[in-house]
Design a protein around this motif. Structure first.
Motif, mmCIF file in Angstrom:
data_model
loop_
_atom_site.group_PDB
_atom_site.id
_atom_site.type_symbol
_atom_site.label_atom_id
_atom_site.label_comp_id
_atom_site.label_asym_id
_atom_site.label_seq_id
_atom_site.Cartn_x
_atom_site.Cartn_y
_atom_site.Cartn_z
ATOM 1 N N LEU A 243 -42.586 -21.618 -26.629
ATOM 2 C CA LEU A 243 -42.896 -22.110 -25.002
ATOM 3 C C LEU A 243 -42.224 -23.614 -24.513
ATOM 4 C CD1 LEU A 243 -46.836 -21.258 -24.447
ATOM 5 C CD2 LEU A 243 -44.651 -19.935 -22.759
ATOM 6 N N VAL B 278 -39.688 -17.088 -23.712
ATOM 7 C CA VAL B 278 -40.942 -16.723 -23.553
ATOM 8 C C VAL B 278 -41.135 -15.067 -23.667
ATOM 9 C CG1 VAL B 278 -42.252 -15.227 -21.486
ATOM 10 C CG2 VAL B 278 -40.834 -17.459 -20.857
ATOM 11 N N PHE B 279 -39.997 -14.444 -24.227
ATOM 12 C CA PHE B 279 -40.105 -13.555 -24.835
ATOM 13 C C PHE B 279 -40.713 -13.765 -26.635
ATOM 14 C CE2 PHE B 279 -38.345 -10.035 -27.432
ATOM 15 C CZ PHE B 279 -38.948 -9.181 -27.437
ATOM 16 N N PHE C 203 -41.902 -16.220 -27.761
ATOM 17 C CA PHE C 203 -43.701 -15.879 -27.706
ATOM 18 C C PHE C 203 -44.966 -15.147 -27.379
ATOM 19 C CE2 PHE C 203 -47.335 -17.047 -25.091
ATOM 20 C CZ PHE C 203 -48.004 -17.989 -25.578
ATOM 21 N N PHE C 204 -44.482 -14.330 -26.814
ATOM 22 C CA PHE C 204 -45.267 -13.282 -26.549
ATOM 23 C C PHE C 204 -45.369 -12.147 -28.124
ATOM 24 C CE2 PHE C 204 -44.363 -14.258 -22.344
ATOM 25 C CZ PHE C 204 -46.307 -14.441 -22.321
ATOM 26 N N ARG D 94 -46.807 -14.136 -31.364
ATOM 27 C CA ARG D 94 -47.968 -14.058 -31.232
ATOM 28 C C ARG D 94 -48.378 -12.583 -31.196
ATOM 29 N NH1 ARG D 94 -50.926 -16.472 -25.208
ATOM 30 N NH2 ARG D 94 -51.378 -14.021 -25.277
ATOM 31 N N ARG D 95 -47.910 -11.493 -30.742
ATOM 32 C CA ARG D 95 -48.105 -10.274 -30.833
ATOM 33 C C ARG D 95 -48.499 -9.716 -32.520
ATOM 34 N NH1 ARG D 95 -45.273 -4.829 -29.419
ATOM 35 N NH2 ARG D 95 -46.806 -3.293 -30.007
ATOM 36 N N LYS E 236 -50.683 -11.580 -34.986
ATOM 37 C CA LYS E 236 -52.517 -10.595 -33.995
ATOM 38 C C LYS E 236 -52.195 -10.066 -35.065
ATOM 39 C CE LYS E 236 -55.947 -10.103 -31.819
ATOM 40 N NZ LYS E 236 -57.320 -10.942 -32.578
#
Length: 64
Positions: free
Chosen positions: A12, A44-45, A47-48, A51-52, A55
């Protein structure tokens, strides 16, 4: 391994830097902000995505 939780936030920070660079190049006559926008969008892609993925790995480790 606690630092791995915070590394996606570096994406980010990179995205903000590249979007700022694109914003500053927007009105200059010989500069094109396309590359900066592309790299910022990719950050940005990532980052997500990271994070996924983190998880998913956390949930997998809880099951074991």
């Amino acid at each position: 391994m606690q630092y791995i939780k915070y590394t996606p936030f570096l994406y980010l920070i990179l995205a903000a830097a590249f979007f700022y660079d694109a914003f500053t190049k927007w009105n200059l006559p010989n500069e094109t902000p396309k590359i900066s926008l592309l790299i910022g969008g990719l950050a940005v892609f990532m980052f997500f995505f990271r994070r996924r993925f983190a998880k998913k790995m956390e949930d997998r480790n809880k099951k074991s």
